[in-house]
Motif scaffolding. Structure first.
Motif, mmCIF file in Angstrom:
data_model
loop_
_atom_site.group_PDB
_atom_site.id
_atom_site.type_symbol
_atom_site.label_atom_id
_atom_site.label_comp_id
_atom_site.label_asym_id
_atom_site.label_seq_id
_atom_site.Cartn_x
_atom_site.Cartn_y
_atom_site.Cartn_z
ATOM 1 N N SER A 135 57.722 46.862 51.274
ATOM 2 C CA SER A 135 57.322 47.440 52.564
ATOM 3 C C SER A 135 55.812 47.620 52.679
ATOM 4 C CB SER A 135 57.991 48.802 52.736
ATOM 5 O OG SER A 135 57.438 49.725 51.805
ATOM 6 N N GLY A 136 55.095 47.388 51.578
ATOM 7 C CA GLY A 136 53.660 47.674 51.577
ATOM 8 C C GLY A 136 53.334 49.049 51.041
ATOM 9 N N SER A 137 54.356 49.798 50.652
ATOM 10 C CA SER A 137 54.149 51.112 50.057
ATOM 11 C C SER A 137 53.971 50.977 48.551
ATOM 12 C CB SER A 137 55.351 52.028 50.343
ATOM 13 O OG SER A 137 55.290 53.201 49.575
ATOM 14 N N VAL B 58 44.399 36.721 53.762
ATOM 15 C CA VAL B 58 45.270 37.446 54.694
ATOM 16 C C VAL B 58 45.184 36.779 56.054
ATOM 17 C CG1 VAL B 58 45.734 39.647 55.816
ATOM 18 C CG2 VAL B 58 44.900 39.605 53.463
ATOM 19 N N ALA B 59 46.332 36.399 56.608
ATOM 20 C CA ALA B 59 46.357 35.788 57.930
ATOM 21 C C ALA B 59 45.990 36.821 58.982
ATOM 22 C CB ALA B 59 47.738 35.200 58.223
ATOM 23 N N ASP B 60 44.989 36.517 59.790
ATOM 24 C CA ASP B 60 44.564 37.388 60.887
ATOM 25 C C ASP B 60 45.338 36.984 62.133
ATOM 26 O OD1 ASP B 60 43.356 38.818 62.872
ATOM 27 O OD2 ASP B 60 41.334 38.023 62.555
ATOM 28 N N LYS B 61 46.292 37.833 62.541
ATOM 29 C CA LYS B 61 47.151 37.529 63.682
ATOM 30 C C LYS B 61 46.698 38.237 64.955
ATOM 31 C CE LYS B 61 51.193 36.639 60.769
ATOM 32 N NZ LYS B 61 51.452 35.259 61.180
ATOM 33 N N LEU C 152 48.785 45.453 59.970
ATOM 34 C CA LEU C 152 49.353 44.729 58.837
ATOM 35 C C LEU C 152 48.286 44.444 57.776
ATOM 36 C CD1 LEU C 152 51.640 42.239 60.791
ATOM 37 C CD2 LEU C 152 52.310 44.334 59.620
ATOM 38 N N ALA C 153 47.085 44.094 58.240
ATOM 39 C CA ALA C 153 45.979 43.887 57.294
ATOM 40 C C ALA C 153 45.542 45.211 56.673
ATOM 41 C CB ALA C 153 44.805 43.211 57.997
ATOM 42 N N THR C 154 45.550 46.268 57.476
ATOM 43 C CA THR C 154 45.153 47.582 56.977
ATOM 44 C C THR C 154 46.088 48.057 55.872
ATOM 45 O OG1 THR C 154 44.191 48.184 59.110
ATOM 46 C CG2 THR C 154 44.759 49.990 57.624
ATOM 47 N N ILE C 155 47.397 47.857 56.055
ATOM 48 C CA ILE C 155 48.365 48.279 55.032
ATOM 49 C C ILE C 155 48.113 47.524 53.736
ATOM 50 C CG2 ILE C 155 50.809 48.235 54.399
ATOM 51 C CD1 ILE C 155 51.444 48.745 57.366
ATOM 52 N N ARG C 156 47.808 46.237 53.830
ATOM 53 C CA ARG C 156 47.510 45.459 52.623
ATOM 54 C C ARG C 156 46.259 46.003 51.922
ATOM 55 N NH1 ARG C 156 49.450 40.997 56.028
ATOM 56 N NH2 ARG C 156 50.983 39.716 54.898
ATOM 57 N N ALA D 160 34.248 27.404 41.589
ATOM 58 C CA ALA D 160 34.343 27.270 40.137
ATOM 59 C C ALA D 160 35.719 27.673 39.611
ATOM 60 C CB ALA D 160 33.255 28.109 39.473
ATOM 61 N N GLY D 161 36.662 27.928 40.508
ATOM 62 C CA GLY D 161 37.987 28.365 40.100
ATOM 63 C C GLY D 161 38.123 29.879 40.161
ATOM 64 N N GLY D 162 39.306 30.362 39.909
ATOM 65 C CA GLY D 162 39.579 31.795 39.969
ATOM 66 C C GLY D 162 41.012 32.021 40.411
ATOM 67 N N THR D 163 41.306 33.237 40.819
ATOM 68 C CA THR D 163 42.670 33.606 41.194
ATOM 69 C C THR D 163 42.706 34.072 42.637
ATOM 70 O OG1 THR D 163 43.138 34.287 38.920
ATOM 71 C CG2 THR D 163 44.649 35.071 40.623
ATOM 72 N N VAL D 164 43.573 33.438 43.413
ATOM 73 C CA VAL D 164 43.749 33.815 44.816
ATOM 74 C C VAL D 164 45.125 34.449 44.975
ATOM 75 C CG1 VAL D 164 44.648 31.540 45.462
ATOM 76 C CG2 VAL D 164 43.663 33.012 47.215
ATOM 77 N N GLY D 165 45.209 35.465 45.806
ATOM 78 C CA GLY D 165 46.472 36.165 46.004
ATOM 79 C C GLY D 165 46.921 36.159 47.448
ATOM 80 N N PHE D 166 48.209 35.947 47.656
ATOM 81 C CA PHE D 166 48.859 36.108 48.957
ATOM 82 C C PHE D 166 49.824 37.280 48.835
ATOM 83 C CE2 PHE D 166 47.746 31.598 48.957
ATOM 84 C CZ PHE D 166 47.233 31.404 50.243
ATOM 85 N N LEU D 167 49.662 38.289 49.681
ATOM 86 C CA LEU D 167 50.542 39.456 49.665
ATOM 87 C C LEU D 167 51.614 39.273 50.731
ATOM 88 C CD1 LEU D 167 47.853 42.281 49.311
ATOM 89 C CD2 LEU D 167 49.130 41.111 47.500
ATOM 90 N N VAL D 168 52.851 39.170 50.292
ATOM 91 C CA VAL D 168 53.956 38.807 51.181
ATOM 92 C C VAL D 168 54.859 40.017 51.403
ATOM 93 C CG1 VAL D 168 55.945 37.291 51.497
ATOM 94 C CG2 VAL D 168 53.885 36.442 50.332
ATOM 95 N N TRP D 169 55.149 40.314 52.665
ATOM 96 C CA TRP D 169 56.079 41.399 52.976
ATOM 97 C C TRP D 169 57.437 41.105 52.362
ATOM 98 C CZ3 TRP D 169 53.474 45.319 54.457
ATOM 99 C CH2 TRP D 169 52.359 45.163 55.283
ATOM 100 N N GLY D 170 58.081 42.145 51.858
ATOM 101 C CA GLY D 170 59.409 41.975 51.282
ATOM 102 C C GLY D 170 59.349 41.092 50.055
ATOM 103 N N ASP D 171 60.226 40.082 50.023
ATOM 104 C CA ASP D 171 60.283 39.138 48.916
ATOM 105 C C ASP D 171 59.966 37.746 49.454
ATOM 106 O OD1 ASP D 171 61.643 38.737 45.954
ATOM 107 O OD2 ASP D 171 61.896 37.007 47.265
ATOM 108 N N PRO D 172 59.131 36.968 48.749
ATOM 109 C CA PRO D 172 58.732 35.654 49.263
ATOM 110 C C PRO D 172 59.871 34.656 49.411
ATOM 111 C CG PRO D 172 57.268 36.368 47.489
ATOM 112 C CD PRO D 172 58.418 37.316 47.500
ATOM 113 N N ALA D 173 61.053 34.965 48.846
ATOM 114 C CA ALA D 173 62.169 34.019 48.881
ATOM 115 C C ALA D 173 62.904 34.004 50.210
ATOM 116 C CB ALA D 173 63.152 34.348 47.750
#
Length: 247
Positions: free
Chosen positions: A11-13, A33-36, A43-47, A102-115
């Motif tokens: 839920s973002g909690s 983060v997708a800007d809608k 939604l961005a604020t909760i993330r 130069a590489g690194g780690t990118v993250g996508f924060l998905v509501w609920g479960d990505p499946a």
């Protein structure tokens, strides 16, 4: 090399975040983060608030990406969605090339479960990088917990579908039916054929604005519509799901 983490955040909690997800978030250099638009800025604020609560350093950063327009008028639904996904991939690839050369780690924060009915895994697979998926608590689990129910009756199946497909698919033989992505509450059209059908509905599940309704669909659908509109008016968005059950 770029590592891509697709992280389910429930839920973002913070209390609904798994330990695996918390550890993964602490590895991320850049969150995309997708800007809608302003109506969904919450939604961005909760993330952002979630990251501030669980990440123990300040070396990460957010990049808000304007979401490409999706053609909602096309008769070719699958084609329109694929074009939308392709546009997202191209946009994200450009940003990764500029922000993590130069590489690194990118993250996508998905509501609920990505499946469940989410495009992030498909999009991440099209980007150049190693993809790892971290599961989260789904809205289906939160719905069941909030209503204190089991999602199936004894020995019976569960069918998961969308509002777009519900009317064409629904039959009592499916067992309990979980419906996601139903912005129009298509279930109302089932009332004349199945007047005793029950609904267990929830919106903004797991958040302070959580709203619930349960009972005969024919009796509570009006209240559900009114609650959805009130939530949309207050927050600019509604995330809801529901279970349909024969008595």
């Amino acid at each position: 090399m770029i590592e891509i983490l697709v992280i389910g955040i429930g839920s973002g909690s913070p209390v609904h975040l798994t330990e695996e997800a918390r550890l993964a978030m602490n590895q991320v250099d850049v969150f995309l983060v997708a800007d809608k638009g302003p109506s969904r800025s919450d939604l961005a604020t909760i993330r952002r608030e979630l990251c501030a609560a669980v990440i123990d350093h300040d070396r990460y950063r957010f990049v808000e990406v304007p979401d490409p327009a999706r053609d909602r008028t096309s008769d070719d639904y699958d084609g329109a969605v694929q074009d939308w996904h392709a546009a997202r991939v191209a946009t994200y690839a450009d940003i990764l090339a500029a922000d993590l050369p130069a590489g690194g780690t990118v993250g996508f924060l998905v509501w609920g479960d990505p499946a469940f009915y989410d495009s992030t895994i498909r999009i991440a697979a099209e980007l150049s990088g190693d993809v790892r998926v971290i599961p989260g608590i789904s809205s289906l689990q939160l719905l069941a917990a909030a209503h204190r129910i089991v999602l199936n009756q004894i020995g019976q199946p569960i069918h998961i579908t969308t509002g777009r497909r519900l009317l064409a698919e629904y039959t009592p033989d499916l067992g309990d039916v979980l419906v996601m992505l139903d912005g129009d509450l298509a279930c109302e059209d089932l009332v004349p054929l199945h007047p005793d059908l029950q609904i267990f509905w929830g919106a903004q599940l797991g958040l302070p604005a959580q709203a619930l309704a349960a009972g005969r669909l024919a009796e509570v659908i009006g209240d559900i519509r009114a609650t959805r509109e009130a939530l949309r008016g207050e927050h600019g968005w509604v995330l809801d799901t529901y279970l349909l059950r024969q008595p």
